[in-house]
Scaffold this active site. Structure first.
Site: not given
Length: 156
Positions: A149, A91, A122-123, A114
């Site tokens: 990912e 953040y 945002c993850h 979002n």
């Protein structure tokens, strides 16, 4: 951004995903239930790209986006789009990137707002100490997205 809104519910994808779009861009990607109302090319492309993403065949989205938000939220979401696939940022990192180095709590609030889950990643935003922090779709989904990912980025 007025006009006709189209929606599509994908109950078989990642616990259920609902998409909404206009004639010119994708407006939302939300987890949960929804309904399908009229289709358009934006929804077709978004569904195809999300299915490819979850099948580990795609690492970037190129569907046109139309998120509704404040100027600050739009700035934060643009910064999120710059986080490389398979990587995370804190953040604090995002706060610095948007020129508000003390504003990491506001970054968290923008992430919560979002409207384009997964597509605006945002993850990929975590706490400075490496812990996950929060996620509007739930921490289990966040873990799963980050793991997906990571495996893809490593070639698994």
């Amino acid at each position: 951004m007025a006009g006709v809104q189209y929606s599509r519910w994908l109950p078989d994808l990642f616990g259920g995903i609902c998409l909404t779009a206009s004639e010119t861009g994708l407006r939302s990607v939300q987890f949960g239930t929804g309904e399908t109302h009229e289709s358009n090319a934006i929804l077709d492309a978004a569904e195809e790209q999300l299915r490819e993403y979850f099948a580990r065949e795609r690492s970037e989205f190129n569907v046109p986006l139309e998120p509704a938000g404040t100027p600050f939220q739009l700035e934060v979401w643009k910064a999120l789009l710059a986080i490389p696939y398979g990587e995370t940022r804190s953040y604090r990192d995002i706060a610095v990137a948007v020129g508000r180095p003390q504003g990491f709590q506001a970054i968290g609030q923008a992430n919560t707002a979002n409207p384009l889950a997964v597509v605006i990643p945002c993850h990929r935003v975590i706490n400075h100490d490496g812990s996950l922090g929060g996620y509007g779709g739930g921490l289990e989904r966040k873990r799963e997205l980050l793991a997906l990912e990571k495996r893809y980025a490593l070639g698994f």
